[in-house]
Design an enzyme around this catalytic site. Structure first.
Site, PDB file in Angstrom:
ATOM      1  N   CYS A  75       0.809  -1.225   0.000  1.00  0.00           N
ATOM      2  CA  CYS A  75       0.000   0.000   0.000  1.00  0.00           C
ATOM      3  C   CYS A  75       0.845   1.279   0.000  1.00  0.00           C
ATOM      4  O   CYS A  75       0.521   2.232  -0.714  1.00  0.00           O
ATOM      5  CB  CYS A  75      -1.013   0.005   1.146  1.00  0.00           C
ATOM      6  SG  CYS A  75      -0.337  -0.294   2.781  1.00  0.00           S
ATOM      7  N   ASP A 277      -7.340   5.679  -1.455  1.00  0.00           N
ATOM      8  CA  ASP A 277      -7.048   4.459  -0.699  1.00  0.00           C
ATOM      9  C   ASP A 277      -6.596   3.353  -1.659  1.00  0.00           C
ATOM     10  O   ASP A 277      -7.344   2.981  -2.563  1.00  0.00           O
ATOM     11  CB  ASP A 277      -8.332   4.040   0.039  1.00  0.00           C
ATOM     12  CG  ASP A 277      -8.104   2.878   0.993  1.00  0.00           C
ATOM     13  OD1 ASP A 277      -6.992   2.306   0.985  1.00  0.00           O
ATOM     14  OD2 ASP A 277      -9.039   2.538   1.740  1.00  0.00           O
ATOM     15  N   HIS A 279      -6.194   0.228  -0.937  1.00  0.00           N
ATOM     16  CA  HIS A 279      -6.565  -1.096  -0.434  1.00  0.00           C
ATOM     17  C   HIS A 279      -7.748  -1.706  -1.186  1.00  0.00           C
ATOM     18  O   HIS A 279      -8.773  -2.052  -0.600  1.00  0.00           O
ATOM     19  CB  HIS A 279      -6.866  -1.017   1.066  1.00  0.00           C
ATOM     20  CG  HIS A 279      -5.699  -0.566   1.877  1.00  0.00           C
ATOM     21  ND1 HIS A 279      -5.468   0.771   2.159  1.00  0.00           N
ATOM     22  CD2 HIS A 279      -4.685  -1.253   2.440  1.00  0.00           C
ATOM     23  CE1 HIS A 279      -4.358   0.868   2.882  1.00  0.00           C
ATOM     24  NE2 HIS A 279      -3.861  -0.343   3.060  1.00  0.00           N
TER      25      HIS A 279
END
EC number: 3.4.22.-
Length: 318
Positions: A75, A277, A279
């Site tokens: 990430c 993000d 993820h």
């Protein structure tokens, strides 16, 4: 076993859109001010134009025998890619460039995107970043912090002739102007040295053989400032100054997040940070024969995430 478990896990984009609240407060996105009451659609267009890099699966194994997905560990590397991609967009297309689905984009856009594809011959791929991280003491598949990813980008930029970007990472909260001048100024006599050095690492660049970046002059600067804004939690005394950074026209946002959860922060509303993000696990995408990239999965087309500034881990990189 952990990696194989993540390999089979597909995170589906949520249908739930987190709406912005009704407020008169301005929203700041990478040096641009937006007002929710009058130009919300313009705000969402501005956010969706940022390149969005997420976990991917089914790419060629890193190093030949390593992982074929970065889910669970990549990430911060993806956030570093997003920040660098924003720098390249500003360099080649300008801050006001907009992305629209199905609209034909300039060649520079596809060339920027190809720099980040999950292939070992792309200069800022997950493969290059993970392997360059070994020199920073991080084994492949290990989580990076903001400073480590900054150091990796600095090293990889040396082999990127087309973008000809000088990446400076400040140490001990100090920016040394003289060091930046030496790094950015490329006088004529050093171009042959630079050319031979770049030639040695041509394999890392793949098809990119443009030597235009070697001409003398001033290189554009990407300045990364790793900071610690507290001990275990962010110190409230830093909040106003941190928010001011997103108002600067040169802003490329910030790398940070929560422990072992990295986010790319691009702006704020009140005391909430707005972030992209990484993820979400998506399948590997390669370029087409004509060099274009099917780019729909590289732009976040849902309302962005927000988090309270006080929940931010104190370790960040501006």
């Amino acid at each position: 076993s952990v990696l194989s478990r993540y390999e089979n896990q597909i995170t589906i984009l949520s249908d739930y859109l987190e709406e912005f609240p009704e407020t008169d407060e301005p929203v700041w996105i990478l040096g641009r001010q937006h007002h929710l009451n009058t130009d919300k659609s313009k705000l969402l267009l501005d956010i969706s134009a940022r390149l969005w890099f997420t976990y991917r699966r089914k790419f060629s194994p890193i190093g030949g025998t390593g992982p074929s997905s970065d889910a669970g560990w990549g990430c911060m590397l993806r956030c570093g890619q997003m920040m660098l991609a924003q720098a390249l967009i500003c360099r080649h297309l300008g801050r006001d460039w907009q992305w629209e689905k199905h609209k034909k984009q300039p060649e520079e856009y596809h060339r920027i995107l190809r720099c980040f594809l999950d292939r070992k011959d792309c200069c800022y791929s997950i493969h290059q970043m993970a392997q360059m991280g070994v020199g920073e003491g991080k084994s492949i598949g290990e989580w990076f912090g903001p400073n480590t990813v900054a150091q990796v980008l600095k090293k990889l930029a040396l082999f990127d002739e087309w973008n000809s970007l000088a990446v400076y990472v400040s140490m001990d909260n100090t920016v040394v102007i003289e060091d930046i001048k030496k790094m950015c100024w490329c006088p004529a006599q050093s171009s042959s040295v630079a050319h031979s050095s770049a030639h040695l690492h041509r394999s890392a660049l793949g098809p990119n053989k443009n030597t235009a970046g070697l001409c003398p002059g001033w290189k554009p600067l990407l300045l990364i400032i790793p900071l610690r804004l507290g001990i275990n939690h962010i110190n409230p005394v830093y909040i106003d100054a941190f928010k001011e950074c997103f108002k600067m026209p040169q802003s490329l946002g910030a790398l940070g997040g929560k422990p072992n959860n990295a986010y790319y922060f691009i702006g704020f509303l009140g005391n909430e940070l707005i972030y992209l993000d990484p993820h979400t696990t998506q399948s590997f995408v390669d370029s087409e024969e004509n060099g274009t990239v099917d780019d729909k999965s590289f732009h976040c087309q849902q309302a962005p995430h927000r988090m309270k500034i006080m929940n931010l881990d104190p370790s960040v990189a501006l």
